[in-house]
Scaffold this active site. Sequence first.
Site, PDB file in Angstrom:
ATOM      1  N   GLU A   1       0.886  -1.166   0.000  1.00 15.01           N
ATOM      2  CA  GLU A   1       0.000   0.000   0.000  1.00 15.01           C
ATOM      3  C   GLU A   1       0.915   1.204   0.000  1.00 15.01           C
ATOM      4  O   GLU A   1       1.598   1.446   0.995  1.00 15.01           O
ATOM      5  CB  GLU A   1      -0.856   0.040   1.276  1.00 15.01           C
ATOM      6  CG  GLU A   1      -1.709  -1.181   1.525  1.00 15.01           C
ATOM      7  CD  GLU A   1      -2.861  -1.265   0.570  1.00 15.01           C
ATOM      8  OE1 GLU A   1      -3.197  -0.250  -0.053  1.00 15.01           O
ATOM      9  OE2 GLU A   1      -3.411  -2.368   0.418  1.00 15.01           O
TER      10      GLU A   1
ATOM     11  N   CYS B   1      -3.438   8.299   3.665  1.00 13.93           N
ATOM     12  CA  CYS B   1      -3.113   7.798   2.333  1.00 13.93           C
ATOM     13  C   CYS B   1      -4.293   7.965   1.380  1.00 13.93           C
ATOM     14  O   CYS B   1      -4.127   7.967   0.171  1.00 13.93           O
ATOM     15  CB  CYS B   1      -2.725   6.328   2.431  1.00 13.93           C
ATOM     16  SG  CYS B   1      -3.918   5.386   3.372  1.00 13.93           S
TER      17      CYS B   1
HETATM   18  P1  NAP Z   1       8.376   4.730   4.836  1.00 14.08           P
HETATM   19  O1  NAP Z   1       9.534   5.591   5.117  1.00 14.08           O
HETATM   20  O2  NAP Z   1       8.340   4.016   3.553  1.00 14.08           O
HETATM   21  O3  NAP Z   1       8.269   3.725   6.059  1.00 14.08           O
HETATM   22  C1  NAP Z   1       7.233   2.793   6.155  1.00 14.08           C
HETATM   23  C2  NAP Z   1       7.673   1.623   7.006  1.00 14.08           C
HETATM   24  O4  NAP Z   1       8.712   0.922   6.339  1.00 14.08           O
HETATM   25  C3  NAP Z   1       8.231   2.019   8.364  1.00 14.08           C
HETATM   26  O5  NAP Z   1       7.809   1.083   9.329  1.00 14.08           O
HETATM   27  C4  NAP Z   1       9.731   1.926   8.146  1.00 14.08           C
HETATM   28  O6  NAP Z   1      10.456   1.670   9.329  1.00 14.08           O
HETATM   29  C5  NAP Z   1       9.807   0.728   7.236  1.00 14.08           C
HETATM   30  N1  NAP Z   1      11.035   0.620   6.467  1.00 14.08           N
HETATM   31  C6  NAP Z   1      11.799   1.608   5.981  1.00 14.08           C
HETATM   32  N2  NAP Z   1      12.841   1.090   5.292  1.00 14.08           N
HETATM   33  C7  NAP Z   1      12.723  -0.265   5.357  1.00 14.08           C
HETATM   34  C8  NAP Z   1      13.485  -1.360   4.850  1.00 14.08           C
HETATM   35  N3  NAP Z   1      14.579  -1.161   4.115  1.00 14.08           N
HETATM   36  N4  NAP Z   1      13.081  -2.620   5.124  1.00 14.08           N
HETATM   37  C9  NAP Z   1      11.970  -2.842   5.851  1.00 14.08           C
HETATM   38  N5  NAP Z   1      11.208  -1.837   6.353  1.00 14.08           N
HETATM   39  C10 NAP Z   1      11.569  -0.566   6.107  1.00 14.08           C
HETATM   40  O7  NAP Z   1       7.031   5.528   4.909  1.00 14.08           O
HETATM   41  P2  NAP Z   1       6.445   6.481   6.013  1.00 14.08           P
HETATM   42  O8  NAP Z   1       7.356   7.661   6.147  1.00 14.08           O
HETATM   43  O9  NAP Z   1       6.082   5.768   7.270  1.00 14.08           O
HETATM   44  O10 NAP Z   1       5.117   6.886   5.277  1.00 14.08           O
HETATM   45  C11 NAP Z   1       5.221   7.809   4.225  1.00 14.08           C
HETATM   46  C12 NAP Z   1       4.431   7.460   3.009  1.00 14.08           C
HETATM   47  O11 NAP Z   1       3.636   6.284   3.095  1.00 14.08           O
HETATM   48  C13 NAP Z   1       3.457   8.541   2.759  1.00 14.08           C
HETATM   49  O12 NAP Z   1       4.127   9.553   2.037  1.00 14.08           O
HETATM   50  C14 NAP Z   1       2.357   7.876   1.989  1.00 14.08           C
HETATM   51  O13 NAP Z   1       2.531   8.092   0.637  1.00 14.08           O
HETATM   52  C15 NAP Z   1       2.509   6.409   2.241  1.00 14.08           C
HETATM   53  N6  NAP Z   1       1.344   5.839   2.935  1.00 14.08           N
HETATM   54  C16 NAP Z   1       0.528   4.979   2.266  1.00 14.08           C
HETATM   55  C17 NAP Z   1      -0.557   4.413   2.894  1.00 14.08           C
HETATM   56  C18 NAP Z   1      -1.481   3.429   2.198  1.00 14.08           C
HETATM   57  O14 NAP Z   1      -2.321   2.800   2.849  1.00 14.08           O
HETATM   58  N7  NAP Z   1      -1.373   3.241   0.933  1.00 14.08           N
HETATM   59  C19 NAP Z   1      -0.812   4.715   4.233  1.00 14.08           C
HETATM   60  C20 NAP Z   1       0.050   5.584   4.886  1.00 14.08           C
HETATM   61  C21 NAP Z   1       1.137   6.122   4.235  1.00 14.08           C
HETATM   62  P3  NAP Z   1      11.188   2.837  10.155  1.00 14.08           P
HETATM   63  O15 NAP Z   1      10.123   3.774  10.598  1.00 14.08           O
HETATM   64  O16 NAP Z   1      11.829   2.096  11.272  1.00 14.08           O
HETATM   65  O17 NAP Z   1      12.159   3.470   9.210  1.00 14.08           O
END
Ligand code: NAP
Length: 514
Positions: A255, A294
């Site tokens: 997602e 999102c």
């Molecule tokens: P993110 O930086 O991609 O992080 C999401 C999750 O992934 C966090 O738990 C993060 O952990 C983890 N993660 C990061 N690098 C990883 C890796 N190499 N291996 C495994 N896990 C890893 O996103 P975010 O900052 O939380 O959210 C930002 C974006 O998500 C928003 O801009 C939005 O576009 C999108 N979003 C989409 C939805 C949907 O339902 N489609 C919902 C909410 C948000 P850490 O925090 O420990 O780094």
Amino acid sequence: MRQLKSYLGGQWVSGEAPMSTITSAVTGEAIAETSTRGLDLGAALAHARDVGGPTLRAMSFVERGELLKRLGKIIHANRDELIALSAENSGNTRGDAKFDVDGASGTLAYYGSLGKRLGEGTFLLDGPSEPIGRAPRFVGQHVFVPRRGVAVHINAFNFPAWGMGEKMAVSLLAGVPVLEKPATATAVVTARVVELWDEAGIPAGVISLLAGSAGDLLDHLGAQDVVAFTGSGDTGRIIKSHPRVLALNIPVNIEADSLNAAVLGPDVEVGSDTFQMFLNDVIRDMTQKAGQKCTAIRRVLVPESSVDAVWEEMVERLQTHAMGDISERSTTVSPLSTASQQRDILGGIAELEAAADASWTHPQPCPEPGFWVAPRLFRTDKGIDAPFVHEHEVFGPVSTVVTYSGSADDAVAIVAKGGGGLVSSIYSDDRTWGAEVLLGLAPWHGRLQWGSKKVYDQGVGPGTVLPGFVHGGPGKAGGGEELGGVRGLRFYWQRTAIQGDRALLEKILGKVEA
Ligand code: NAP
């Protein structure tokens, strides 16, 4: 300072220094720290697989449903504490925190009831059996059985309670234990929920929590595990292309980003009920959770003929919203959850500013300290050719009005330029126009909402994800699908065709009719 621990192998454990600091979105000050460094994540996954898996698979759907209901009730019973933590960590207003916390308990309760409906079995038949040869005894029957691995759930920062609840409810009802990994920056609420569950008693190995960085978690995945991820498209791609995921063909549900749109039909008169619904939905999505949803509406398509009136009405409504003390009812826009989100959004706003034909900024100065961004509205008359608007999601209280001709074809083409989204909405009382736009948009979305005069006061808006309807979307949105009632369980199941003697199959599967 609060030390967050992970719940792995049935124990609360801490990683080694250096710790990651978790800050308050309101004060910018450190409120907690955590580390996952040095934790044995291979052993944690093995414990969930070997202890939690058999326990869950032995439980009927009814029993799994009862477990979910209990988990939901524990959240509800501790609602005020969780709302306060959410305010402290993420800077949520009470309304925004309730949206997250109640969303979690509500989704667990919904899947709890679904368990009751699915009955006393432990797996499901998929459709009727079919005869294979000439003899009616030899048949084939499809079945859905729970995978024998762990569901690794990696979540985004914006919904620390609901994000865990919505993935977990589906997985546990399917019969697959979970390892929850919330975003580090907002893990305080998630960790407290798991603590509350542990205090109340949960079956061993069914729920694990990794409160901090993923570390080498993915290196320990097994062939029966699955990964469900919510977050940015970039991280989604890293996970999907992880060597272990590729080598074992581990299912990954993503997602990700989404440029959701709201399309105003050319038939809708300014001030009509349908128009009010459109305005309510757009303004709610810009302000609720400071636009950090999102599903929030990022692009507002308006026919050229009514764009000035729409702009005026939107500005008037947005001006009634205020930033400030998040404990006050008058504060309706909260700060962003993290400093890095604030940086990203300010960067996105600068790009929109350069691309836009007009812009508006909420006149109130941002409070200090905290990660505030004032609501912003942009307008472009470049339609499908507008730079940046159709490519980049600005994850804050920000939206762009895109003028269009009013034709159904133009509306579909402009929305589709977003490359695939979670949800879009249309507002019209013209059945012909509505049908054309909806069916044109459907292949690009996981969910669509049609606002019209007969339902103008019914909806919770397209931005609210409901457990009975699918959440996810093609292309840029990640290509995933979650929730949707029983549909969501399929991700955690293997569908297997079993061929054999009908009478024998009935002994192990129940009634099988050719
Ligand atoms: P993110 O930086 O991609 O992080 C999401 C999750 O992934 C966090 O738990 C993060 O952990 C983890 N993660 C990061 N690098 C990883 C890796 N190499 N291996 C495994 N896990 C890893 O996103 P975010 O900052 O939380 O959210 C930002 C974006 O998500 C928003 O801009 C939005 O576009 C999108 N979003 C989409 C939805 C949907 O339902 N489609 C919902 C909410 C948000 P850490 O925090 O420990 O780094």
